[in-house]
Design an enzyme around this catalytic site. Structure first.
Site, PDB file in Angstrom:
ATOM      1  N   LYS A  42       0.835  -1.190   0.000  1.00  0.00           N
ATOM      2  CA  LYS A  42       0.000   0.000   0.000  1.00  0.00           C
ATOM      3  C   LYS A  42       0.875   1.247   0.000  1.00  0.00           C
ATOM      4  O   LYS A  42       1.831   1.354   0.764  1.00  0.00           O
ATOM      5  CB  LYS A  42      -0.914   0.003   1.231  1.00  0.00           C
ATOM      6  CG  LYS A  42      -1.888   1.188   1.281  1.00  0.00           C
ATOM      7  CD  LYS A  42      -2.784   1.098   2.505  1.00  0.00           C
ATOM      8  CE  LYS A  42      -3.788   2.239   2.554  1.00  0.00           C
ATOM      9  NZ  LYS A  42      -4.698   2.121   3.717  1.00  0.00           N
ATOM     10  N   SER A  46      -9.142   2.236   2.744  1.00  0.00           N
ATOM     11  CA  SER A  46      -8.311   2.946   1.786  1.00  0.00           C
ATOM     12  C   SER A  46      -7.233   2.064   1.144  1.00  0.00           C
ATOM     13  O   SER A  46      -6.451   2.556   0.318  1.00  0.00           O
ATOM     14  CB  SER A  46      -7.630   4.129   2.472  1.00  0.00           C
ATOM     15  OG  SER A  46      -6.825   3.691   3.555  1.00  0.00           O
ATOM     16  N   SER A 105      -9.576  -0.181   6.954  1.00  0.00           N
ATOM     17  CA  SER A 105      -9.016   0.034   5.620  1.00  0.00           C
ATOM     18  C   SER A 105      -8.383  -1.197   4.991  1.00  0.00           C
ATOM     19  O   SER A 105      -8.011  -1.158   3.818  1.00  0.00           O
ATOM     20  CB  SER A 105      -7.979   1.168   5.660  1.00  0.00           C
ATOM     21  OG  SER A 105      -8.621   2.411   5.788  1.00  0.00           O
TER      22      SER A 105
END
Length: 468
Positions: free
Chosen positions: A76, A154, A178
């Protein structure tokens, strides 16, 4: 052996092919890169391509290594620092500055020692704020199950990369859901580990209240366990998957909301009930119930907001040190700017009181597990198959975001391990996630039960519309 089908094996099997000599790490990495080059333009999951370095690292790997040596993965693009690479965090300021990390952080170093090969950095919303994956810096990330579906957030870039077959596993980060939210949206497995199990440092800690952590995302429970071994340095989770439990587990089922104000999709409710039946058939004691304190979930969200605002302000302060300048209000997206403004008018006393409230609340929640429960099963999110524009309307975006965090954020505050499994589908065939939550430190138990459910209701044959 260098065929695209290899990308749909799980990572443990991919690593086995490399160790046996049937496939080289570079061949596998090349296949991953080809898949990204072909399909990423439609999905926008990867925001930084690490192709040349990935090929070099794969070619340089020696013989031996652990079960994941030579396996490609995505990380990420938020907090994780890797030497020589940027960390854009969905920010135009960081994207334009071109800042590169001087060294690996502790987590990146563990993954490198395990022989994992990072092929790219996955899209995030700006500074990880929100439960969708879109930013002014990089645009909108799309769900491979449907171009009009949100991939969640996210950690959406990581989830999409796994779901579409670019890689078998990915790194995610979770402050309020997330990892689990995009795992549910994209039909993969995502684990938020127990607080403190996966350390990073020295650049970042676990944020106010210890709510932030990195965790594994993959298409199989086995891969999640294997990647958690690497992330934590424990080397016990993969081997422990088949360990039996001496007694049936006591499982609480919450198929509706924690309070009466949240609307839960009927298919989400049905999938939780299905999970309960499967667990009962496996010999566990299943009953409807959950910690009574969670009925005050609305009060929880009221108290957690100043903590999240303080956390973002601290993150921005770290970023400004990297940039060597202040980030101007106009450089921030509206939600990030709102959080920083909220932090700017918040006193130290207000923040301390909110943290104390959350800790007290958490003790009450954890009492349910201390009283003899082993596992809680809930929907991962109350609404499945969220449209891509669901969070685009500013007047309703915050309320909708809080709703989507209904089942997940509280377990960041309590520090418990929580995992999303893709056990169901909507009428249109889109994924539906179920969340399992265990007591702090019982990540191994959580993974064993998840493996039981995977065997009872396998999902690996479900392939999204856009895929390698």
């Amino acid at each position: 052996m260098a065929h695209r089908d290899v990308l749909w094996l799980d990572a443990v099997d991919q690593g086995g092919l490399i160790r046996s000599g049937e496939l080289t790490a570079k061949e596998l990495v090349d296949l991953s890169i080809e898949a990204i080059a072909q399909h990423n333009p439609a999905l926008n999951a990867i925001v930084y391509e690490r192709f040349d370095r990935a090929r070099e690292e794969a070619a340089a790997l020696g013989d031996g290594g652990g079960p994941l040596a030579g396996v490609p993965m995505v990380v990420k693009d938020l907090r994780l620092r890797m030497a020589g690479d940027p960390a854009y965090a969905g920010s135009t300021a960081l994207r334009d500055a071109g800042v590169r990390a001087g060294a690996d952080d502790a987590l990146a170093a563990r993954m490198r020692r395990a022989g994992l090969v990072v092929v790219g950095r996955g899209a995030s919303s700006e500074f990880g704020v929100g439960v969708s994956t879109a930013s002014r810096a990089f645009g909108i990330t799309r769900n491979p199950w449907g171009e009009r579906l949100s991939p969640g957030g996210s950690s959406g870039g990581s989830a999409v990369s796994v779901a579409a077959g670019f890689v078998a596993m990915a790194h995610g980060e979770d402050l309020g859901g997330s990892i689990r939210n995009p795992a549910a949206a994209c039909g993969i497995v995502g684990l938020k580990p127990s607080r403190g199990l996966v350390g990073t440092g020295p650049t970042h800690g676990s944020g106010p209240g210890g709510m932030w952590t990195s965790g594994p995302m993959a298409r199989s429970v086995r891969d999640v366990a294997a990647l958690l071994d690497v992330m934590s340095g424990a080397d016990t989770f993969l081997d422990g998957l088949d360990a039996g439990d001496a007694r049936p587990l006591r499982v609480g089922l919450c198929s509706g909301g924690f309070d009466d104000e949240i609307a839960v999709d009927p298919r989400c409710t049905e999938t939780v009930e299905l999970a309960g039946r499967l667990l009962a058939q496996a010999g566990h004691h299943v009953e409807h119930g959950f910690p009574a304190q969670l009925k005050a979930i609305k009060a929880f969200h009221g108290q957690v907001m100043p903590v999240l605002a303080g956390g973002l302000a601290a993150e921005l302060a770290t970023v400004e040190k990297e940039l060597g300048r202040a980030i101007e209000p106009g450089e921030l997206e509206p939600t990030s700017a709102m959080f920083r403004q909220r932090a700017g008018v918040m006193s130290a006393t207000e923040l301390a009181c909110a943290l104390d409230w959350l800790e007290t609340f958490g003790h009450h929640v954890l009492g349910w597990w201390a009283d003899g429960h082993d596992l809680l099963v809930t929907p991962t999110v109350p609404r499945a198959a969220v449209p891509l524009d669901w969070f685009a309307e500013p007047r309703s975006a915050m309320d909708r975001t809080i709703d989507q965090l209904h089942f997940t954020a509280v377990f960041n505050a309590t520090g418990q391990p929580a995992l999303s499994l893709p056990l169901g589908v909507t009428d249109a065939g889109h994924p539906v996630g179920v969340q399992l939550v265990a007591a702090p430190g019982r990540d191994a138990l959580l993974l064993r039960v998840a493996a039981q459910l995977e065997r009872a209701l396998p999902w690996r044959e479900r392939i999204p519309a856009v895929h390698a």
